[in-house]
Design a protein around this motif. Structure first.
Motif, short mmCIF file in Angstrom:
data_model
loop_
_atom_site.label_atom_id
_atom_site.label_comp_id
_atom_site.label_asym_id
_atom_site.label_seq_id
_atom_site.Cartn_x
_atom_site.Cartn_y
_atom_site.Cartn_z
N SER A 212 0.85 -1.19 0.00
CA SER A 212 0.00 0.00 0.00
C SER A 212 0.89 1.24 0.00
N LEU A 213 0.56 2.16 -0.88
CA LEU A 213 1.33 3.41 -0.99
C LEU A 213 0.59 4.54 -0.30
N PHE A 214 1.22 5.14 0.70
CA PHE A 214 0.71 6.34 1.34
C PHE A 214 1.44 7.53 0.71
N ALA A 215 0.69 8.56 0.34
CA ALA A 215 1.31 9.70 -0.34
C ALA A 215 0.68 11.01 0.12
N ALA A 216 1.51 12.05 0.15
CA ALA A 216 1.08 13.41 0.47
C ALA A 216 1.60 14.33 -0.62
N LEU A 217 0.70 14.98 -1.33
CA LEU A 217 1.05 15.86 -2.45
C LEU A 217 0.99 17.32 -2.01
N ASP A 218 2.10 18.04 -2.17
CA ASP A 218 2.15 19.48 -1.90
C ASP A 218 1.56 20.19 -3.12
N ILE A 219 0.40 20.83 -2.96
CA ILE A 219 -0.28 21.41 -4.12
C ILE A 219 0.48 22.58 -4.70
N ALA A 220 1.34 23.22 -3.90
CA ALA A 220 2.06 24.40 -4.38
C ALA A 220 3.21 24.03 -5.30
N THR A 221 3.90 22.94 -5.01
CA THR A 221 5.09 22.56 -5.78
C THR A 221 4.90 21.30 -6.61
N GLY A 222 3.95 20.45 -6.22
CA GLY A 222 3.79 19.17 -6.90
C GLY A 222 4.66 18.08 -6.33
N ALA A 223 5.52 18.41 -5.33
CA ALA A 223 6.38 17.40 -4.71
C ALA A 223 5.53 16.44 -3.88
N VAL A 224 6.04 15.20 -3.76
CA VAL A 224 5.28 14.15 -3.08
C VAL A 224 6.13 13.51 -2.00
N ILE A 225 5.52 13.32 -0.82
CA ILE A 225 6.10 12.49 0.23
C ILE A 225 5.38 11.15 0.15
N GLY A 226 6.10 10.07 -0.03
CA GLY A 226 5.46 8.78 -0.19
C GLY A 226 6.20 7.67 0.53
N ARG A 227 5.44 6.68 0.96
CA ARG A 227 6.04 5.53 1.61
C ARG A 227 5.11 4.33 1.47
N CYS A 228 5.70 3.17 1.26
CA CYS A 228 4.92 1.94 1.11
C CYS A 228 4.92 1.16 2.43
N TYR A 229 3.76 0.56 2.73
CA TYR A 229 3.60 -0.28 3.91
C TYR A 229 2.91 -1.58 3.49
N PRO A 230 3.17 -2.68 4.22
CA PRO A 230 2.50 -3.93 3.86
C PRO A 230 0.98 -3.87 4.04
N LYS A 231 0.52 -3.05 5.01
CA LYS A 231 -0.91 -2.93 5.27
C LYS A 231 -1.29 -1.46 5.31
N HIS A 232 -2.58 -1.20 5.40
CA HIS A 232 -3.03 0.20 5.43
C HIS A 232 -3.98 0.41 6.60
N ARG A 233 -3.47 0.15 7.79
CA ARG A 233 -4.25 0.34 9.00
C ARG A 233 -3.98 1.72 9.61
N SER A 234 -4.65 1.97 10.72
CA SER A 234 -4.46 3.24 11.41
C SER A 234 -3.03 3.41 11.88
N SER A 235 -2.40 2.31 12.32
CA SER A 235 -1.02 2.40 12.82
C SER A 235 -0.07 2.81 11.70
N GLU A 236 -0.27 2.29 10.49
CA GLU A 236 0.57 2.70 9.37
C GLU A 236 0.32 4.17 9.00
N PHE A 237 -0.92 4.59 9.07
CA PHE A 237 -1.22 5.98 8.75
C PHE A 237 -0.57 6.92 9.75
N ARG A 238 -0.54 6.53 11.02
CA ARG A 238 0.10 7.38 12.02
C ARG A 238 1.60 7.47 11.74
N LYS A 239 2.23 6.37 11.38
CA LYS A 239 3.65 6.40 11.03
C LYS A 239 3.89 7.34 9.85
N PHE A 240 2.95 7.32 8.90
CA PHE A 240 3.11 8.19 7.73
C PHE A 240 2.97 9.66 8.13
N LEU A 241 2.06 9.96 9.06
CA LEU A 241 1.94 11.34 9.55
C LEU A 241 3.23 11.78 10.23
#
Length: 366
Positions: A212-241
Motif C-alpha cells: 500500500s502506498l501512502f502519499a502526500a502531495l504538496d499542491i504548491a510545488t507538486g512534490a510528493v512524500i510517499g512511503r509503502c507499507y504492507p498494510k493500510h491500518r491506522s497504525s501505518e497511517f500514524r507512522k506516515f503522519l
C-alpha cells in the motif's frame, strides 16, 4: 474587339471581407483564388493580366468576375450541384433517432449499427451517418457518482478555496493511500516493441503479494512524500503522519486534505492531531475522491509504473515506486486547479436537473 470586362467597384466592407478570404489559412484554395480575382479586377486590371497574376484561365477569371458583379459576395459561393436525391426523408431520420434514444433491441442493452440497420431497413453505413450527424454513440457508456454528503457544498467550498487561494505561511497537502497494489509477474516473457509491432504481453499473471502506498502531495510545488507499507491500518497511517511532520518546516501550518476512510478517523489519529494545533484537517465529501489532488498522482503512478510493470516480489514493486517518486520529485510540477467552487456546484446542479427530467420523463412514459 471583344466585349469589355465588367467593371468592379468594392465597398470598404466588401474589400475587407475579400482580403480576409484571400489571406485566411483555413479558406479553401478555390475560394481564396476567387477573392484574389475580384480584388485584382477592382484595381482595374484586364482579365488577361488577372490570369497571369492568379494563375487561372480566362474562362475562370471571367466567370467569377461576372458572378461577383451580379451577386456580390454571395456570387463567389459554389452553386448546388445536381446529384442523386436523398432517399431517406426527415421523418424517417427522426424515427431512427427516436428508436436509438428510446428503445433497445431484443435481447441486448443497446443498439449496434447492424441491429439498427436491420430494424429500420437501411444500410449500416446509413445508420452510421445518421448517428454521427446527431452525435449518438450507443456503444459507449460512462459512469458517474453523486455524493450524498449533507455537507457537500460546504466541503467543496472549503477545499477548493484551499486550492485557489492557499493560506499564507502554510502547506496544503493532499493525503491518501493507494491500497492493495499487486506485485504481478507475467507467466510468459514480454515481447518488446519493435518497428511495426507494439509491445505484447500475456493477459495472465502470477501474484507475488501486495503493498500500500501512502502519499502526500504538496499542491504548491507538486512534490510528493510517499512511503509503502504492507498494510493500510491506522497504525501505518500514524507512522506516515510522523514522516510528513519530519519533512515539513516546523514554522508552517499544515492543512491536510483527505477522505473519510475509517483509518483517518480513529482515536489514535485524532489524538495525534489534537496534540499538534498547527495541523488542520479538511475532509472531502463522501464519494467525491475526485476533489483530492493526490488521486491524480496515483493515476500517474499506475499509468507509468504499475500497470505495465513486471514485479516478482513486493520489495521489487516498492523499489520501483520509490524510484518513480524520486524521479517525480526531481522535477515536480503542480497540478493546475482551474474550476472554482461556484463553477463546480453549478455544473453538478445542471447535471442533477437533467437527471431529474430524464427520470420524470421515463416514469411518465410508464
Amino acid at each position: 474587339m471583344g466585349k469589355p470586362a465588367v467593371a468592379i467597384e468594392l465597398s470598404e466592407v466588401e474589400r475587407r471581407e475579400l482580403v480576409s478570404l484571400a489571406r485566411a489559412q483555413k479558406t479553401g484554395q478555390a475560394m481564396a483564388r476567387r477573392a484574389r480575382i475580384v480584388l485584382a479586377a477592382a484595381t482595374g486590371l484586364e482579365n488577361k493580366a488577372i490570369c497571369t497574376e492568379v494563375g487561372a484561365d480566362a474562362n475562370t477569371v471571367g466567370k467569377w468576375r461576372r458572378r461577383f458583379a451580379e451577386h456580390r459576395l454571395d456570387g463567389l459561393l459554389d452553386e448546388p450541384r445536381p446529384g442523386t436525391p436523398r432517399q431517406i426523408g426527415d421523418d424517417e431520420i427522426a424515427e431512427t433517432i427516436r428508436l436509438t434514444l428510446e428503445t433497445t433491441p431484443p435481447g441486448a442493452t443497446h443498439w449496434s449499427l447492424r441491429s439498427m440497420a436491420k430494424a429500420v431497413g437501411y444500410a449500416p453505413s446509413t445508420i452510421h451517418r445518421i448517428w454521427r450527424a446527431f452525435g449518438l454513440q450507443p456503444h459507449r457508456s460512462e459512469t458517474f457518482k453523486l455524493s450524498n454528503d449533507p455537507l457537500f457544498v460546504e466541503k467543496v467550498r472549503d477545499i477548493v478555496g484551499l486550492y485557489m487561494a492557499p493560506p499564507e505561511r502554510a502547506l496544503v497537502l493532499c493525503v491518501d493511500e493507494k491500497s492493495q497494489i499487486q506485485a504481478l509477474d507475467r507467466t510468459q516473457p514480454l515481447l518488446p516493441m519493435r518497428p511495426g509491432q507494439i509491445e505484447r504481453r500475456t493477459h495472465d499473471y502470477t501474484r507475488h503479494g501486495t503493498t500500500s502506498l501512502f502519499a502526500a502531495l504538496d499542491i504548491a510545488t507538486g512534490a510528493v512524500i510517499g512511503r509503502c507499507y504492507p498494510k493500510h491500518r491506522s497504525s501505518e497511517f500514524r507512522k506516515f503522519l510522523d514522516q510528513i511532520e519530519a519533512n515539513v518546516p516546523s514554522n508552517l501550518d499544515v492543512h491536510l486534505v483527505m477522505d473519510n476512510y475509517a483509518t483517518h478517523k480513529t482515536k489514535p489519529i485524532r489524538d495525534w492531531l489534537a496534540k499538534r494545533p498547527r495541523w488542520h484537517v479538511h475532509f472531502t465529501p463522501t464519494g467525491a475522491s475526485w476533489i483530492n489532488q493526490v488521486e491524480r498522482f496515483f493515476a500517474l503512478v499506475t499509468e507509468k509504473q504499475i500497470r505495465r510493470g513486471v514485479h516478482r516480489s513486493t520489495q521489487q514493486l516498492e523499489s520501483d515506486i520509490r524510484a518513480f517518486i524520486d524521479a517525480h520529485n526531481a522535477d515536480p510540477k503542480p497540478f493546475r486547479w482551474t474550476k472554482s467552487a461556484d463553477n463546480i456546484l453549478a455544473a453538478i446542479q445542471r447535471f442533477c436537473q437533467r437527471s431529474s427530467q430524464i427520470v420524470e420523463t421515463t416514469e411518465s412514459g410508464h
